[in-house]
Design an enzyme around this catalytic site. Structure first.
Site, short mmCIF file in Angstrom:
data_model
loop_
_atom_site.label_atom_id
_atom_site.label_comp_id
_atom_site.label_asym_id
_atom_site.label_seq_id
_atom_site.Cartn_x
_atom_site.Cartn_y
_atom_site.Cartn_z
N HIS A 1 42.64 35.17 38.94
CA HIS A 1 41.30 35.04 38.32
C HIS A 1 40.63 33.72 38.70
O HIS A 1 39.76 33.24 37.97
CB HIS A 1 41.36 35.22 36.80
N ASP B 1 39.56 33.50 42.01
CA ASP B 1 38.73 33.79 43.20
C ASP B 1 37.24 33.85 42.89
O ASP B 1 36.43 33.27 43.61
CB ASP B 1 39.24 35.03 43.97
N GLY C 1 48.22 46.80 40.66
CA GLY C 1 47.80 45.41 40.83
C GLY C 1 48.10 44.90 42.23
O GLY C 1 48.22 43.70 42.46
N SER D 1 46.20 46.06 44.88
CA SER D 1 44.96 46.23 45.65
C SER D 1 44.91 47.43 46.56
O SER D 1 44.47 47.33 47.71
CB SER D 1 44.68 44.98 46.49
N GLU E 1 32.78 47.67 45.86
CA GLU E 1 33.49 47.61 44.58
C GLU E 1 32.54 47.18 43.45
O GLU E 1 32.58 47.73 42.35
CB GLU E 1 34.66 46.63 44.71
N ASP F 1 41.28 40.10 47.30
CA ASP F 1 42.00 41.31 47.71
C ASP F 1 41.54 41.78 49.08
O ASP F 1 42.36 42.12 49.94
CB ASP F 1 41.80 42.42 46.68
C1 GAF Z 1 41.62 41.81 40.93
C2 GAF Z 1 40.34 41.43 41.68
F1 GAF Z 1 39.96 42.44 42.52
C3 GAF Z 1 40.50 40.13 42.45
O1 GAF Z 1 39.27 39.75 43.02
C4 GAF Z 1 41.07 39.02 41.58
O2 GAF Z 1 40.07 38.49 40.73
C5 GAF Z 1 42.26 39.51 40.77
O3 GAF Z 1 42.00 40.72 40.10
C6 GAF Z 1 42.71 38.49 39.77
O4 GAF Z 1 43.14 37.34 40.40
O5 GAF Z 1 42.64 42.12 41.82
#
Ligand code: GAF
Length: 382
Positions: A36, A38, A125, A127, A161, A173
């Site tokens: 969290h 990014d 989680g 991606s 997204e 991601d």
């Molecule tokens: C998800 C989001 F897609 C990422 O961008 C990132 O914020 C993540 O949660 C948490 O670190 O995967």
């Protein structure tokens, strides 16, 4: 790469569309630390893995396009003009979103057929969604010579997204999935969108993932809520993003925010610092310090940022009982999915048995355990 998956996607494409496709592999990702951060323009430490999405794609002469989700045995036919998100859509909106965002760049594509499948479960989680988006944009870029750079492509995936799926995600991601390097993790600065590769060799230790096999339904809205809390606190502090704030700055507005939101912002500031410390620990080969930072990250995600859940916390607690596990934490957006564990190789098998039984007896359901290797980013399968 999963050869059986590649063969089955290729076969199902050929059976359905009667042509030879271009094959793409687009990986999922792990994240060692930096959760969290990014979308706060901070630092993250992800790596692409050898699991992800395999897509078969080819131009079509028909006046519609078709996408086939092999795992779900579902298909969608659509016209390239006037695309809209489907209200009940799941995987469909990733595909439609990417097509729309390519068109929004002023690029023209023709009709196409795509079949895809994956070997990471959605909601883990890891991606799978970014992997799917990247496979579509990468494939269309190749087929229609769109001259998009990898940087352009990940921004298209991210916008898909945001606008079609409704998750206001950061760039981690899509970046990790597109730019991954075999045997490396990437220390990514999400402001400059540039990364520094770190060769990963944990010697007597390895990373394993434990999937809770749950995805709690509040995850998307809670994600967007967290993002807006961060943005509003950054605004109050007069900084572009929380990446620019210090704990000292945050204290200056402590009485103007709720205690919960104060903790959330504090978490982001501290997590960003943990990423810096983790990269230094890794440079020195100091896995003990790295592990402590990983545990601290979980604690922050659980107690301050409040994006964990009972199942994830339980798995981390189990890891803590074993001194051969240097660190463990939830990974990704939260509210389910996997924990990532830094564990002594000699301990892996017995811990797998132990934690599987403990999880089953606590929740009356199974967890799944994966070993992954670090892989290259989205690429054509030769
Ligand atoms: C998800 C989001 F897609 C990422 O961008 C990132 O914020 C993540 O949660 C948490 O670190 O995967």
């Amino acid at each position: 790469m999963n050869r059986a998956l590649i063969n089955s996607i290729k076969t199902s494409f050929k059976e359905t569309f009667k042509t030879e496709p271009l094959m793409i592999f687009s990986p999922g990702r792990i994240n060692i630390i930096g959760e969290h951060t990014d979308y706060n323009e901070g630092l993250v430490f992800p790596a692409a893995v050898n699991k992800g999405i395999v897509a078969a794609i080819e131009k079509s002469n028909s006046n519609t396009s078709v996408a086939y989700a092999a795992d779900k045995e579902e298909s969608m036919e659509f016209s390239l003009s006037n695309i809209k998100p489907l209200t009940q859509g799941s995987w469909e909106n990733y595909v439609l979103g990417v097509v729309t965002e390519i068109q929004n760049q002023g690029k023209t594509i023709g009709n196409f057929n795509i079949a895809f499948g994956g070997d990471i479960p959605g909601g883990a989680g890891m991606s799978s969604s970014a992997a799917l988006e990247n496979s579509v944009v990468f494939g269309l870029n190749e087929l229609f010579n769109l001259s998009l750079s990898k940087e352009d492509m990940i921004l298209i995936s991210q916008k898909a997204e945001h606008n079609y799926v409704g998750v206001k995600c950061g760039i981690m991601d899509q970046y990790a999935s597109m730019f991954g390097i075999k045997n490396h993790a990437l220390l990514l600065d999400c402001r400059t969108v540039k990364s520094k590769p770190f060769e990963i060799d944990f010697k007597d230790y390895e990373l394993i993932l434990i999937n809770t096999n749950v995805k709690h339904s509040l995850s998307d809205s809670a994600y967007n809520d967290r993002r807006s809390v961060c943005e509003s606190i950054a605004k109050m502090l007069n900084v572009k993003a929380l990446r620019d704030a210090t704990e000292f700055d945050l204290d200056s507005i402590k009485d103007q925010v709720t205690p919960e939101n104060y903790q959330k912002a504090l978490y982001v500031i501290q997590e960003n610092e943990r990423v810096v410390k983790a990269s230094k620990a890794m440079q020195k080969g100091d896995l003990k310090s790295l592990g402590k930072l990983i545990y601290a990250s979980h604690e922050g995600l659980q107690k301050q940022y409040q994006v964990s859940c009972e199942e994830l916390d339980f798995l981390v607690e189990q890891a803590k009982t074993n001194l051969n596990i240097l660190g463990a934490r939830m990974m990704g957006g939260g509210f389910g999915g996997c924990t990532i564990n830094l564990i002594a190789k000699t301990e892996t098998e017995s811990f797998k048995t132990f934690v599987s039984e403990a999880y089953k007896s606590k929740f009356n359901k199974d967890c799944s355990i994966y070993s992954v290797s670090l892989s290259n980013g989205t690429e054509i399968i030769k």
